[in-house]
Design an enzyme around this catalytic site. Structure first.
Site, mmCIF file in Angstrom:
data_model
loop_
_atom_site.group_PDB
_atom_site.id
_atom_site.type_symbol
_atom_site.label_atom_id
_atom_site.label_comp_id
_atom_site.label_asym_id
_atom_site.label_seq_id
_atom_site.Cartn_x
_atom_site.Cartn_y
_atom_site.Cartn_z
ATOM 1 N N GLY B 218 0.824 -1.209 0.000
ATOM 2 C CA GLY B 218 0.000 0.000 0.000
ATOM 3 C C GLY B 218 0.858 1.260 0.000
ATOM 4 O O GLY B 218 1.936 1.287 -0.599
ATOM 5 N N SER B 219 0.380 2.243 0.736
ATOM 6 C CA SER B 219 1.008 3.566 0.640
ATOM 7 C C SER B 219 2.421 3.624 1.186
ATOM 8 O O SER B 219 3.155 4.565 0.920
ATOM 9 C CB SER B 219 0.149 4.593 1.371
ATOM 10 O OG SER B 219 -1.130 4.604 0.780
ATOM 11 N N THR B 220 2.830 2.630 2.002
ATOM 12 C CA THR B 220 4.224 2.683 2.451
ATOM 13 C C THR B 220 5.165 2.573 1.264
ATOM 14 O O THR B 220 6.296 3.039 1.317
ATOM 15 C CB THR B 220 4.536 1.544 3.452
ATOM 16 O OG1 THR B 220 4.163 0.304 2.876
ATOM 17 C CG2 THR B 220 3.795 1.746 4.765
#
Lengths: 465, 485
Positions: B218-220
């Site tokens: 995801g956004s990591t």
């Protein structure tokens, strides 16, 4: 005169009984050492029974030794110590395995069998008694030649015995045992002895016709059918019986013995070639038609295809032993099936390592080569053939069983001479050694009277001329 | 006749020589292969009877052997109060089911059979002492490990913490976990039943979520995209990036929306810093389209994607999709589509940024010592890749500090210390809860610890799941555990 007496002294072999005694002491020492070693590693103490064990095998060996001194003073001095050493080591290993096998049976919820070592010790005593009987009763092996056909018949009878319903029993797929008065016997072990005598006696009589008569075919003088008949029939019947009894090892042994003696008697290598081809053909036929032969071969080619199969576990045991072995009492030979009988070599290889196994093979080699040496030195053809047959029966047996256990050839159940658990085999081997010793006594005995030739005798001889 | 007998004598000797040659081959040359077989009971039993060395965290054994009075002589035990905490690292040591974890990878050292311990063995034989294996010291920090375990309690997920300067693994926790004592017992019937139960458990307590399972990061993953952008030279933290509420993906009718359905910070254009602060999908999607899949993959691989890390525990290799088209590239740039990473990998991303762009090779075995405390081996820190330049690392650090100060990472704040972090919430399928992520390091100016937290399932309503809210507090607790020492 002086020339004559020196030449007599030169050809007169020494009896070497003193050497035999020394070697026997070494053999007993090693056996007792193994026994003590096992006690120390397994129970942390010298076994209480050590005295009895040492006295027992010491006494048996001493009696055998004295019998030779008394009745066969010129007998080969190496054979008896070799047999004592192998027998002693075998008993020590069987004794060592008893508790482990018992524990496995208990863990699996089976009733453990009674300990095997006492049985083996009893059979050793019986074997030595038979040894004495052979040495004392058969004063001259040539007398056996008169029994040629009797021996042949007896050999066949012994082979057939296990097939008789009610008498023969099927153990582990092979019908090679008979049960009598609550005890099991493997008559084939004695059949081996009888058939060697028969082959030898027959070949003595027929060797000339076998060599000379008949017609040439493919560079080989084939004998007339009627000369080859009886021996051929004996061979066929024995092989046939063995096929019915599922005893591959013995059928190979008998076939090989027959071939070797034919070769020695006729000195024609063609027999070996024909025999070899017959063997290859027969082996292929057996492989493709007989289920258990097929299985033996596939087990040999890929022993690990069966989970925890006998050969695979044995191979792992030998690998675990490595070059120097785990040490007596420190391996896990009881994990291998038949670790006291068919697979006892694997047990030794695990605990004594490659070093110990090679030593054992060398002791067998000594027995074989001493036996063949006896054949070479023997002055009568019958004795030569019998000695060759007995020596080569050791060679074949050792090769087939050790080769099978170590994965060189497919495994066939044969007793490891003197070592494996099994009364009949042990007793028969003691008889075989006795017979070899008897022949060797004849072979090494001085031809002329041992007493120095006196001047008078020579004078008389000169006068007669 | 004698010549025939002599020939037979030679033949007999050849037969015997063949036996000896074959035995030599078997016992001297093939022995190693035979002893290495899994079905070799002799070897297994004997190894099971060895006084196996302990596995240590600091001076505390997390696995040790104690004398037992049954057939195996020694019993392997894992201290009951911490057994489950360390199970993903120690693994288990079982008669029936083999070994796992450190027990597996350091087996020859622990049981003393390793060639490096040959001298020790000779001494043991001479002095008639039972062979004792070497001890294995781990790099783990007990406080960090326990903080991570407490933080994850009741949830399904994993935490990995790394010392950025060295690559030492400070914490490695995976939940749910299991008690390795159940598999190390000598009552084989009970062991068999435990094994069956553990394998039947649908929560898969024996799977190592920290290093062996792959999840959409995801956004990591936007950290990787940002690193690629800054490294390309076309971007700096102040560069304006297109960030509407929805991004039109080329070649499709699909649109890539922002999580909250609005544009990024009130405008259709935002700086890179703002885009990261608010974790705008559209901004990073368009960066991905601009840079292309190749640049993203290169950057990911420099952080360690595509390689199996931590050989001591056999971590899985994280993946960047092989050949994504343009819309897939945009999705990949925000850590969706087929991007898959282990928590360990995302901790390595944070640690690499923390360490001036130099990603250190992660390791968990600090040293191996014999029973008389002689060091057999000591692991030295080793650089894996220079993922980004120190300048880019500094820019990323500043942006990540901003995320925690002003953005989605606020729950990760530690008073008095600058924390650099990045949140993530990864979707897989509509019927599964999204994965909550948080990766961070602290202190931002002199990083002592980098951490990644991944929560697979926390039993909370779907709308409440966000990396910041769920995962950041755990990361914070782990970092504090180390920083307060």
């Amino acid at each position: 005169m002086s020339i004559a007496s020196t030449s007599v002294i030169q050809i007169m072999p020494r009896t070497r009984r003193g050497v035999e005694l020394m070697l026997l002491i070494v053999a007993i020492g090693v056996s007792v050492g193994a026994y003590v070693n096992i006690g120390i590693t397994v129970q942390d103490k010298v076994p209480a029974s050590t005295g009895y064990y040492a006295a027992g095998i010491g006494l048996l060996a001493l009696i055998a030794h004295l019998a030779l001194r008394y009745r066969a003073p010129y007998a080969d001095p190496v054979l008896l110590p070799c047999a004592v050493l192998l027998n002693g080591l075998g008993v020590a290993m069987i004794q060592r395995l008893d508790p482990g096998i018992r524990a496995i049976a208990v863990a699996a919820g089976r009733t453990p069998k009674s300990p095997a070592a006492p049985q083996q010790i009893t059979w050793t005593a019986v074997g030595v008694v038979l040894f004495l009987a052979v040495i004392l009763v058969i004063r001259d092996h040539r007398r056996l030649q008169a029994l040629t056909y009797t021996a042949g018949l007896a050999g066949l009878l012994l082979l057939v015995l296990p097939l008789i319903p009610g008498l023969g029993v099927n153990i582990n797929g092979a019908r090679i045992w008979i049960r009598l008065a609550g005890m099991s016997f493997q008559p084939g072990e004695f059949a081996k002895l009888c058939l060697v005598v028969f082959f030898a006696g027959y070949l003595v009589v027929k060797r000339d016709v076998l060599t000379l008569a008949g017609h040439r075919f493919l560079g080989l003088d084939l004998p007339r059918a009627r000369d080859l008949g009886p021996i051929g029939i004996a061979w066929l019947v024995s092989l046939g019986v063995l096929v019915f009894e599922n005893d591959l090892g013995s059928s190979l042994l008998f076939f090989g013995l027959f071939l070797f003696l034919l070769y020695v008697a006729t000195e024609r290598a063609g027999w070996l070639i024909i025999g070899g081809l017959l063997f290859v053909g027969g082996a292929y036929f057996a492989y493709s038609t007989i289920g258990h032969v097929h299985k033996r071969i596939t087990d040999w080619l890929d022993p690990f295809s069966i989970d925890q199969g006998q050969i695979a576990v044995g191979l792992m045991g030998q690998g675990w032993g490595g070059a120097l072995g785990r040490g007596l009492g420190q391996g896990r030979p009881e994990l291998t099936a038949y670790s006291q009988s068919d697979m006892i070599i694997s047990s030794f290889a695990e605990e004594l390592g490659l070093t110990g196994l090679v030593a054992i093979i060398l002791i067998y080699t000594l027995i074989i080569e001493r036996g063949l040496r006896t054949a070479l030195g023997c002055r009568d053809i019958f004795g030569k053939l019998v000695a060759t047959g007995l020596a080569m029966s050791f060679a074949l047996q050792v090769f087939v069983i050790i080769g099978g256990v170590t994965g060189l050839i497919p495994l066939t159940g044969l007793a490891t001479p003197f070592m494996a658990l099994g009364g009949t085999s042990l007793v028969a081997n003691w008889a075989i050694i006795a017979l070899l010793l008897r022949i060797s006594d004849q072979a090494r005995r001085p031809q002329t009277p041992a007493a120095p030739v006196s001047d008078e005798t020579i004078a008389m001889a000169v006068q007669k001329q | 006749m004698n010549s025939a007998i002599r020939r037979l004598a030679v033949a007999a000797i050849i037969l015997m020589l063949a036996l000896m040659a074959n035995s030599t081959y078997l016992q001297a040359f093939r022995a190693g292969e035979l002893n290495g077989r899994n079905d070799n009971r002799r070897v297994r039993d004997s190894q099971f009877s060895v006084n196996r060395g302990p596995i240590l965290v600091g001076s505390t054994p997390v696995a040790k052997s104690a004398e037992s009075n049954d057939r195996f002589v020694y019993q392997r035990t894992y201290p009951p109060n911490i057994a489950k905490i360390y199970a993903p690292v120690t693994g288990f040591y079982s008669y029936l089911f083999g070994r796992a974890g450190i027990e597996l990878s350091q087996n020859s050292e622990l049981n003393g059979s390793d060639p490096s311990l040959a001298f020790r063995r000779v001494v043991d034989v001479i002095t008639d002492r039972r062979q004792q294996g070497a001890s294995v010291s781990l790099t783990l920090n007990a406080a960090a490990q326990q903080a991570a375990y407490r933080g994850l309690a009741g949830k399904k997920g994993a935490v990995v913490a790394i010392e950025p300067k060295t690559g030492k693994v400070l914490a490695l926790v995976s939940l749910p976990t299991y008690d390795p004592n159940e598999l190390a017992g000598h009552d084989l019937t009970k062991v068999g039943a435990s094994w069956k139960a553990l394998n039947a458990d649908k929560d898969r307590p024996m799977s190592n979520r920290a290093i062996k399972e792959l999840y959409p990061p995801g956004s990591t993953f936007k950290l990787v995209t940002a690193a690629a952008a800054l490294s390309s030279g076309k971007y700096n933290p102040q560069t304006q990036v297109r960030s509407p509420a929805e991004l039109d993906l080329p070649q499709t009718t699909v649109k890539l929306p922002n999580e909250n359905g609005r544009n990024c910070g009130g405008s259709d254009n935002a700086t890179l810093t703002v885009a990261l602060r608010n974790s705008c999908n559209t901004a990073f999607g368009s960066i991905g389209l601009d840079l292309g899949a190749e640049a993203l993959r290169d950057q990911a691989e420099k952080f360690g994607f595509g390689e199996r890390q931590l050989p001591e525990l056999g971590a899985a290799a994280s993946q960047f999709p092989a050949d994504p088209n343009a819309p897939q590239t945009a999705q990949s740039a925000i850590g969706q589509f087929d991007v898959r990473a282990t928590p360990l990998q995302m901790a390595m991303v944070a640690a690499g940024i923390a360490n001036g762009g130099d990603v250190m090779k992660p390791y968990i075995v600090q040293n191996i010592k014999t029973v008389d405390l002689k060091t057999v081996s000591e692991t030295k820190p080793e650089s894996l890749h220079q993922a980004v330049s120190p300048e880019v690392a500094a820019q990323l650090t500043a942006m990540m500090v901003d995320v925690v100060k002003n953005g989605t990472g606020k729950p990760g704040q530690i008073s008095g210390i600058d924390v650099a972090g990045k949140t993530g919430t990864a979707q897989t399928s509509p019927d599964k809860p999204p994965f909550a992520w948080f990766t961070a390091f602290a202190p931002a100016n002199d990083p002592k610890i980098a951490v990644a937290v991944m929560i697979e399932d926390a039993n909370v309503p779907r709308n409440d799941i966000a990396g910041g809210a769920l995962a950041a507090p755990i990361a914070k607790a782990v970092m504090e555990a180390v920083l307060n020492q």
